[in-house]
Design an enzyme around this catalytic site. Structure first.
Site, PDB file in Angstrom:
ATOM      1  N   GLU A  90      56.684  19.960 101.740  1.00 43.34           N
ATOM      2  CA  GLU A  90      56.154  18.797 101.020  1.00 43.34           C
ATOM      3  C   GLU A  90      54.676  19.010 100.695  1.00 43.34           C
ATOM      4  O   GLU A  90      54.197  18.603  99.630  1.00 43.34           O
ATOM      5  CB  GLU A  90      56.349  17.519 101.828  1.00 43.34           C
ATOM      6  N   ASN A 110      59.223   7.575  99.537  1.00 38.81           N
ATOM      7  CA  ASN A 110      59.449   8.529  98.453  1.00 38.81           C
ATOM      8  C   ASN A 110      60.895   8.544  97.959  1.00 38.81           C
ATOM      9  O   ASN A 110      61.152   8.721  96.772  1.00 38.81           O
ATOM     10  CB  ASN A 110      59.040   9.936  98.870  1.00 38.81           C
ATOM     11  N   TRP A 137      57.304  11.667  88.006  1.00 40.57           N
ATOM     12  CA  TRP A 137      57.951  10.960  86.885  1.00 40.57           C
ATOM     13  C   TRP A 137      58.591  11.938  85.910  1.00 40.57           C
ATOM     14  O   TRP A 137      59.684  11.694  85.397  1.00 40.57           O
ATOM     15  CB  TRP A 137      56.958  10.031  86.183  1.00 40.57           C
TER      16      TRP A 137
END
Length: 477
Positions: free
Chosen positions: A287, A353, A394
């Site tokens: 991550e 998330n 996005w």
DNA sequence: TTCAACTTACG
DNA sequence: GTAAGTTGA
């Protein structure tokens, strides 16, 4: 002869510990003065840049107030000024007779152009400018494919990045101490910080799981690496579980450095008692790599911030229904998992998330709304709103980004069933549905009697999915 | 140039 | 099983 004065410009590195630029400044001279510029372009809504959320402004202000105290403890001071950095920095450097000005590099297009202009003016005045990377474990220039190009795909990037990080074994540097303060006569007047403290407008300061300031960031890191990290995989997937680090805001404004995060993970490796725990740590390290992947992507492809990376997505015929968008933003879509997530974001400034992926897919693939509306809405609400990570996320959700992949369409009911199976998360954030049975809560198919004042679903997933695919067919090359 | 790989998730 | 075609070695 007097000690040469150095000006250190804080930007996204609001800490004294393990601040590489600050360490470089202190190595030049102990007479270091800190400065932070509250740039109206960045902290107020502006035409060209995405806005800063009240939650993030709160986090920023509180972190700065703590940082000022740390500067005093170290023997010097942090000046906070408000205005255009391109004007203010050369003026301040002149006023305190700084021989050198030091800062850490950023990847955002606005910051890079601003920094170029600041450096140009300082150098024209005969001052030394010292800049280097601090907010990334590996500098973006060092991560290239065999062909010498920047990476567009996460997988190969991860392999290269991990290899370089392991070869480097990142270590942290201590905070400077015994600094030499300015002559009182040279200290500029004005202190805009305390006035801002009560005017950020964020109501969720107690609920927000990200805590401002360098000390709180280190506490959060320590407690995470002492506990939840060992179960990060699979706990990170469940929004109703405390299974993530909540360090996104700290890493974004730099109250924590990625080297501190990496080092803590390596110490946790020593404590791991099973392959599962080692794997969980490796997943969290990945991550950290996603964070760097999106930053290097923005660095090498600044056009990402202007819209879809893939050309055909510029001609996608979005529905852009403003009422639907408002319902989505406020958490009133009639789909419980979506509304729970959006209400968590509105109330606390933070969203899990897993839920960010679910609500993003829903806005784009079910409501058929331009993902850039969602990108902006997130930046208006998030305590951890970060251009590189938010835009990357996005574009990933919208399928308009760099990674080659099939069209990603999440089924919100399937996602809720997998990741909030008991409905705990939904019931926490949509309390008016607490009485509804779990099966209906997850599917969103709630009878009128049970639903009471909760809205009917805006759309049907199956029909919207078919519609989206048909529209997508029109832009495929 | 060929070819494996691709934050999976859905049905 | 299938998606969907681009990236990277």
């Amino acid at each position: 002869m007097t000690t040469p004065r150095v000006l250190f410009w804080h930007r996204r590195d609001l800490r004294l510990t393990d601040n590489l630029g600050l360490a470089a400044a202190a190595a030049i001279s102990p007479a270091v003065t800190g400065v932070y510029v509250l740039d109206p372009q960045v902290i107020s809504p502006s035409e060209h840049l995405l806005p800063m959320a009240p939650a993030r402004l709160w986090f920023l202000i509180e972190s700065l107030i703590e940082l000022q105290q740390r500067w005093r403890d170290a023997g010097s001071r942090l000046l906070v000024v408000e205005g255009d950095p391109v004007q203010l920095l050369p003026q301040l450097a002149e006023r305190i007779a700084a021989e050198a000005v030091v800062w850490n590099r950023d990847v955002e297009p606005y910051a890079r152009e601003r920094d170029r202009q600041v450096a140009q003016r300082l150098q024209a005045d005969g001052r030394k400018v010292v800049v280097d990377w601090d907010q990334l474990l590996i500098a973006p220039e060092l991560l290239k494919t065999g062909g010498g190009d920047p990476y567009r795909v996460y997988g190969p990037f991860l392999r290269n990045w991990r290899g370089q990080v392991q070869a480097k074994q990142p270590v942290t540097v201590p905070a400077p101490a015994g600094l030499v303060d300015l002559d009182p006569a040279a200290v500029p007047s004005g202190e805009p910080l305390m006035a801002r403290r009560d005017s950020h407008g964020f109501k969720g300061t107690e609920l927000c799981p990200c805590r401002p300031g360098e000390a709180a960031a280190m506490q959060q890191l320590t407690s995470f690496c002492d506990g939840a990290l060992f179960g990060y995989e699979p706990d990170r997937n469940f929004p109703g579980v405390v299974g993530t680090s909540y360090l996104s805001a700290a890493l974004s404004v730099g109250t924590l450095s990625p080297r501190q995060a990496w080092s803590a993970a390596q110490e946790a490796r020593e404590q791991a008692r099973s392959e599962e725990q080692l794997h969980a740590i490796a997943v969290w390290e990945q991550e950290l790599c996603w964070r760097e992947f999106y930053q290097q992507a923005l660095f090498h492809f600044p056009e990402l911030s202007d819209g879809p990376y893939r050309e055909q997505w510029r001609r996608f015929p979005w529905e852009n229904n403003e009422d639907w968008f408002d319902f989505w933003r406020e958490g009133q879509t009639g789909m419980p998992i979506i509304d729970a997530a959006m209400r968590q974001l509105n109330q606390t400034g933070w969203m899990h998330n897993r839920c960010r992926m679910i609500v993003a897919s829903y806005l784009v693939k079910d409501l058929i709304c331009d993902w850039r509306w969602g990108e902006r809405a997130f930046m208006e609400l998030e305590v951890d709103g970060d251009l590189a990570a938010n835009n990357g996320g996005w574009q990933w959700s919208a399928s308009s980004g760099m990674d080659p992949k099939p069209l990603r369409i999440f089924n919100p009911a399937t996602q809720a069933s997998k990741f909030d199976a008991a409905g705990d998360y939904i019931r926490q954030w949509v309390p008016e549905l607490r009485h509804v049975n779990t099966k209906d809560l997850l599917s969103g198919e709630i009878g009128a009697l049970e639903r009471r004042d909760y809205p009917e679903p805006l759309v049907n997933h199956k029909t919207q999915q078919a519609k989206f695919k048909a529209l997508y067919a029109t832009i495929r090359s």
